[in-house]
Design a protein around this motif. Sequence first.
Motif, mmCIF file in Angstrom:
data_model
loop_
_atom_site.group_PDB
_atom_site.id
_atom_site.type_symbol
_atom_site.label_atom_id
_atom_site.label_comp_id
_atom_site.label_asym_id
_atom_site.label_seq_id
_atom_site.Cartn_x
_atom_site.Cartn_y
_atom_site.Cartn_z
ATOM 1 N N PHE A 553 0.853 -1.192 0.000
ATOM 2 C CA PHE A 553 0.000 0.000 0.000
ATOM 3 C C PHE A 553 0.882 1.233 0.000
ATOM 4 O O PHE A 553 1.367 1.661 1.038
ATOM 5 N N LYS A 554 1.109 1.755 -1.189
ATOM 6 C CA LYS A 554 2.073 2.853 -1.307
ATOM 7 C C LYS A 554 1.470 4.148 -0.808
ATOM 8 O O LYS A 554 0.302 4.432 -1.045
ATOM 9 N N ILE A 555 2.313 4.942 -0.174
ATOM 10 C CA ILE A 555 1.905 6.272 0.225
ATOM 11 C C ILE A 555 2.327 7.198 -0.900
ATOM 12 O O ILE A 555 3.386 7.017 -1.502
ATOM 13 N N LEU A 556 1.491 8.188 -1.177
ATOM 14 C CA LEU A 556 1.780 9.100 -2.279
ATOM 15 C C LEU A 556 3.165 9.702 -2.096
ATOM 16 O O LEU A 556 3.539 10.092 -1.000
ATOM 17 N N GLY A 557 3.931 9.716 -3.202
ATOM 18 C CA GLY A 557 5.266 10.296 -3.086
ATOM 19 C C GLY A 557 6.328 9.234 -2.885
ATOM 20 O O GLY A 557 7.506 9.522 -2.931
ATOM 21 N N SER A 558 5.904 7.995 -2.668
ATOM 22 C CA SER A 558 6.911 6.935 -2.553
ATOM 23 C C SER A 558 7.568 6.742 -3.904
ATOM 24 O O SER A 558 6.925 6.904 -4.941
ATOM 25 N N HIS A 578 -6.353 3.865 -7.047
ATOM 26 C CA HIS A 578 -6.964 3.799 -5.724
ATOM 27 C C HIS A 578 -5.997 4.369 -4.694
ATOM 28 O O HIS A 578 -6.369 5.112 -3.809
ATOM 29 N N ALA A 579 -4.694 4.082 -4.884
ATOM 30 C CA ALA A 579 -3.704 4.566 -3.933
ATOM 31 C C ALA A 579 -3.561 6.081 -4.026
ATOM 32 O O ALA A 579 -3.413 6.752 -3.015
ATOM 33 N N CYS A 580 -3.614 6.598 -5.250
ATOM 34 C CA CYS A 580 -3.418 8.045 -5.407
ATOM 35 C C CYS A 580 -4.510 8.832 -4.683
ATOM 36 O O CYS A 580 -4.240 9.763 -3.950
ATOM 37 N N ALA A 585 -5.355 8.232 3.476
ATOM 38 C CA ALA A 585 -5.862 7.045 4.187
ATOM 39 C C ALA A 585 -4.776 5.986 4.234
ATOM 40 O O ALA A 585 -4.557 5.339 5.262
ATOM 41 N N ASN A 586 -4.072 5.821 3.106
ATOM 42 C CA ASN A 586 -2.995 4.821 3.065
ATOM 43 C C ASN A 586 -1.927 5.118 4.103
ATOM 44 O O ASN A 586 -1.401 4.227 4.744
ATOM 45 N N GLU A 587 -1.614 6.418 4.231
ATOM 46 C CA GLU A 587 -0.548 6.780 5.161
ATOM 47 C C GLU A 587 -0.975 6.446 6.582
ATOM 48 O O GLU A 587 -0.237 5.816 7.347
ATOM 49 N N LEU A 591 0.828 3.725 9.017
ATOM 50 C CA LEU A 591 1.416 4.091 10.313
ATOM 51 C C LEU A 591 0.762 3.308 11.438
ATOM 52 O O LEU A 591 1.403 2.926 12.423
ATOM 53 N N GLU A 592 -0.535 3.048 11.265
ATOM 54 C CA GLU A 592 -1.242 2.246 12.287
ATOM 55 C C GLU A 592 -0.644 0.837 12.352
ATOM 56 O O GLU A 592 -0.378 0.290 13.420
ATOM 57 N N ILE A 593 -0.383 0.282 11.151
ATOM 58 C CA ILE A 593 0.214 -1.062 11.107
ATOM 59 C C ILE A 593 1.595 -1.044 11.749
ATOM 60 O O ILE A 593 1.944 -1.929 12.532
ATOM 61 N N LEU A 594 2.376 0.006 11.429
ATOM 62 C CA LEU A 594 3.720 0.080 12.017
ATOM 63 C C LEU A 594 3.638 0.112 13.530
ATOM 64 O O LEU A 594 4.451 -0.490 14.232
ATOM 65 N N GLY A 595 2.608 0.821 14.016
ATOM 66 C CA GLY A 595 2.411 0.865 15.470
ATOM 67 C C GLY A 595 2.193 -0.526 16.032
ATOM 68 O O GLY A 595 2.788 -0.932 17.046
ATOM 69 N N SER A 596 1.351 -1.306 15.334
ATOM 70 C CA SER A 596 1.102 -2.688 15.791
ATOM 71 C C SER A 596 2.390 -3.494 15.774
ATOM 72 O O SER A 596 2.669 -4.288 16.663
ATOM 73 N N LEU A 597 3.193 -3.273 14.726
ATOM 74 C CA LEU A 597 4.412 -4.075 14.583
ATOM 75 C C LEU A 597 5.449 -3.719 15.646
ATOM 76 O O LEU A 597 6.226 -4.569 16.067
ATOM 77 N N ARG A 598 5.432 -2.437 16.083
ATOM 78 C CA ARG A 598 6.404 -2.058 17.124
ATOM 79 C C ARG A 598 6.210 -2.904 18.373
ATOM 80 O O ARG A 598 7.157 -3.214 19.081
ATOM 81 N N ARG A 599 4.940 -3.245 18.634
ATOM 82 C CA ARG A 599 4.674 -4.080 19.813
ATOM 83 C C ARG A 599 5.393 -5.419 19.705
ATOM 84 O O ARG A 599 5.773 -6.025 20.695
ATOM 85 N N CYS A 600 5.538 -5.877 18.454
ATOM 86 C CA CYS A 600 6.153 -7.195 18.247
ATOM 87 C C CYS A 600 7.629 -7.186 18.600
ATOM 88 O O CYS A 600 8.237 -8.242 18.755
ATOM 89 N N LEU A 601 8.213 -5.981 18.676
ATOM 90 C CA LEU A 601 9.644 -5.930 18.954
ATOM 91 C C LEU A 601 9.962 -6.343 20.384
ATOM 92 O O LEU A 601 11.118 -6.421 20.769
#
Length: 1343
Positions: A553-558, A578-580, A585-587, A591-601
């Motif tokens: 799920f690309k964020i605009l500007g990637s 759809h991404a554009c 929303a994609n961003e 970031l929400e997913i990254l937050g979840s993944l930080r817990r996994c650390l």
Amino acid sequence: MAAAMAQRVLALAAEEGPERLQEALQGLGEGELGDMVTQQALRGRETAALLRGIFRGSPCSQPSGVLRRLQVYKHCVPLVESGDLHLSKASEIIGLLMLEVRQLPGHALAELATLFVDVVKGGSLSNGKSLELFSTVLTALASSKESLAYGKGELNGEEFKKQLINTLCSSKWDPQSVIHLANMFRDIPLSGEELQFVVEKVLRMFSKLDLQEIPPLVYQLLLLSAKGSKKTVLEGIISFFNQLDKRQKEEQKVPQSMDLEVATVPLDQLRHVEGTVILHIISVINLDQDLGEELIKHLKTEQQKDPGKALCPFSVALLLSVAVKHRLQEQIFDFLKTSITRSCKDLQFLQASKFLQDLFPQQYDITAMILEVVKNSAFGWDHVTQGLVDLGFSLMESYEPKKPFGGKAAEANFGLSKTPAQQACRLGASILLETFKVHEPIRSDILEQVLNRVLTKAASPVSHFIDLLSNIVVSAPLVLQNSSSRVTETFDNLSFLPIDTVQGLLRAVQPLLKVSMSVRDSLILVLQKAIFSRQLDARKAAVAGFLLLLRNFKILGSLTSSQCSQAIGATQVQADVHACYNSAANEAFCLEILGSLRRCLSQQADVRLMLYEGFYDVLRRNSQLASSIMETLLSQIKQYYLPQPDLLPPLKLEGCIMAQGDQIFLQEPLAHLLCCIQHCLAWYKSTVRLCQGAEEDDEEEEDVGFEQNFEEMLESVTRRMIKSELEDFELDKSADFSLSSGVGVKNNIYAIQVMGICEVLIEYNFNIGNFSKNKFEDVLGLFTCYNKLSEILREKAGKNKSALGNKMARSFLSMGFVSTLLTALFRDNAQSHEESLAVLRANTEFLRYAVSVALQKVQQLEETGQTDGPDGQNPEKMFQNLCKITRVLLWRYTSIPTVVEDSGKKKGKSISLLCLEGCLRIFNTVQQLYAARIPQFLQALDITDGDAEAADINVTEKAAFQIRQFQRSLVNQFSSAEDDFNSKETQLLVTVLSTLSKLLDPTSQQFLQFLTWTVKICKENALEDISCCKGLLTLLFSLHVLYKSPVSLLRELAQDIHACLGDIDQDIEVESRSHFAIVNAKTAAPTVCLLVLGQADKVLEEVDWLIKKLNSLGSDTSEDSSQASNQTQALEKGIILQLGTLLTVFHELVQTALPAGSCVDTLLRSLSKTYTILTSLIKHYIQACRSTSNTIPGRLEKLVKLSGSHLTPQCYSFITYVQNIHSESLSFVEEKKKKKKEDEAAAVSTVMAKVLRDTKPIPNLIFAIEQYEKFLIHLSKKSKVNLMQYMKLSTSRDFRINASLLDSVLQEHNTEDAENEPDNDQSTTAEQPDENQEPKKKRRRKK
């Protein structure tokens, strides 16, 4: 006049007495009678009444009445066929005439029937209505008892009918009336012979009819088959459509025929007709189950003879349609599956032998044929689709990849399908995929079944279903939107599936996530739940899922990454749009997913490991997440990094482990974390920094923050790691590394982490060093630390005798870096780099380490299809790296031979040898994983050549060039002094040559040159090294079978073995005819002997296969029998020549004084097999003599003569020889037993067991010889040729246990008076050397 007469007849007919009516009719002439009937039929209403009146006035008791009746019949038949009458009127007339037929006497019936035959011959049937009357006439005629004149003789009614049918079927039919005639025969009672005659005639008419008329005719034929001749009907229909299909195919191949107006059938019309015919056959099978049974039976027998004829697209489509009827489904699928695997086996068998290819030039490919059925089914064959789907799944399940006992499933999806089972499984998947593409209505059903199997077969490998799912999604991603509910249901079970399955499944449905928001949301919910699951696998599944979402799920500007390794397929455009629009929303979503993944650390090492391995890919595909990910990594590494510049070691290792009770395990894979940081940083610097020049300053400062942080940290860690001693990590030579104690486990974990950290830093410093001497010295400093630990671990493991001793820890270097490093070390000639590289080149250990890592990476690629580290799953990048590495290794091996390299001081393989091993591994890997890209691979190795087009690359030439380099090295090995001969290197060279030889075209000049060279090497080099000898001979055989049959080669080798080991009769001096120097006292037995026997067994298998083919051809009595007989003769000649030469091979071996053990055992078994195959050949000729009055060919007589003179007598002498060896070993035990009482039992039983085991094949061999002679006697009687004159009377052998002898010998044994036992054996008379021995063997077994 006629009308008035008609009225009069009608009036008179109404009266009671028939006399006046008869009188009136008497006065009418034939013409008047006819006119009256015609007029009444055309204009009047009372035709039936008129005819009844005429019949009433023409009683059959009077000849004139019979005559009048005949006149009416003769007049009415053309009238009905003329087409002038209304259909109902015609039916009425025929109905009345049929009722009156039974009244007619036999001769009248005969005349009437002959009239009908003339009508048919004349082709004047228009609507075939009158044929109903013909069938009644013939039926009545058959039951007529009177004698009828026919020609000059007389026949009864039944015979007369038979003659008429004969005449009818021999005459020409008008194509218009075939259907009417076929329908008519259903109403006539026919004998089997007559029915066969009729059916064959109708089948012959197929080709003369218009295609549209075939289905109704087929239907009539099928109904007719209820009387019998089912096989003929089915065979005729199938072969007719098979011919049409073939013709259609040939026309498509020749493009010019499309321009001409060729009188052929348009493709779609042909397919529709075939579809209709199949439907007719199914509807008849529903009524008559026997027809279905007959269909399967016919195809089974046909398949034995000629599979191409039995299983053609039409017959397979027919079978699959019938299979929907459950009663026959199992039978049909079993038949199809065995046919598929047998066809794949036969194809493999043929491809492996030039001798067989010459006998069978056309090869039948069943897979292409079945996929053709799928293609044809697009023409509205809905009745075939369900059968296709069922067959596809049945194949995939029956031949799925097997899970090895207790091991991980062998993932066969990255290699080529090799075994027939793998090919069948691959075919199943292709059927389903193609059916999915062609038939929309059944798509959801296929998808449903695939998903079900992925879920329910979690325990067994499901990679083949996941591959299929992936292909389905790519072929039609929007279809999945309709089935999205089914996909979300599957997601609910994610946490219960093995991690490999989860990754595969998510990767497969990934295009759908871009199209359907609801599916994506439901997946996120499932993954968020899974992150908090108690099951480790569920948490790993969650991480895998989240990483996949972040990647896609690309964020605009990637940055659009050209390195994208995942094909998105048809949804790419939609997804990006759809991404554009939805980038915000994609961003937020990412970031929400990254937050979840930080817990996994903070979770287990396995979960963290997945994250560290996945972050790099996320970054590369979604560059806008760079700062978030880098910050996350920075905060993570800070927990373990000690910032004070003088503190040693620079990282807190104790924070990485965790103790639970007595157990200690890794909590933080620190080396992986550093590895991830190093790759992400390198990517960030090379990509993002270049593109961010125009960005605002404040953002840049923030970014520089972490970049600078990382660089300083890595710099500091490098400096301090080089200074650190092993003691700083609590690791030194005295430390405990045993895995049984907690301290040992901890030390092992530390050691692996420290080695990993060193490797990561080596890669980092090399990459940023830009060939500066200081950096390279740092690299060496880090390597020293790595090497010390590696040595200690190797030493400790060596003491524990563990298999891990010689294994290298899994390296942290990336494949891309390995190829860069090797190129720099061995191939970089730039002047500016020379000084700095000299630092590294001077350290041999470092060079060896670099090559060893390359070897390890290639091995990992070969076994799993991917490697660790960035781009490890990108086939394109891996291929480029392989090409680079191979170039370096090849150059290093060919330019610095092993002999030059002084590896004597240091234990371990020399670098050249490692390079050679690497080349071998790479050649194997490329053939396995990149078969389609072999031309580009060989092109990349040839540095002289520019960038030629792939199409221009001649694989054989390029491969031959590489082969020549290795040939030179091998010749150097053979010509080197004895001390310099390196067995390991020679073996590797031979294996490399045989791997490369697979790339040569067997028909090319280069192949022949290579074969000649191999023969020369074997003839001239007296190799005493057993494994090298084995390798060379195996190479020789594998090449030879692709050029011609190896029997003559085997004969020469057998003569050499005989000369080398001597004769079983010690008085005979064997003349030395040394052909091959490779056969010498060291290698002759068991090595060469077993290889020769193994190859002879393969030839026997081929001959056995040919005899089976011969038997099925022999039973073929079709029209092209002349062609079949030519083929039969070619096969017979081939078989007899092969067997003749093999007999001479065995003739030599059976007279050789082979040592007891495997050689004797294998030879006895091969001899039994030879006699069994000779017997089946003799049986074939017995069968041939039965069916035809052929005499047996002279060749066979010679073969029998050869077996009688050169094999059977020698077999018996050999058996005696074997038994003598064993009796000697027994007498030796007896002597030992005398000396050593206490160990006697064990010693005797061991030798007894060995003797029993070794002599087990003897009775089987004698049985095989006697069976052979028994069938020879049969053949002699059948063919009137005395074949037994060539057979000497065999030794009398008595296997019965002689009870009295047994008792007396047992008593002798008990009184321990057994010294003379061996002498007794020898003193037996010469005529019957084994008479007493065999019962003794039996006696011992009893005891």
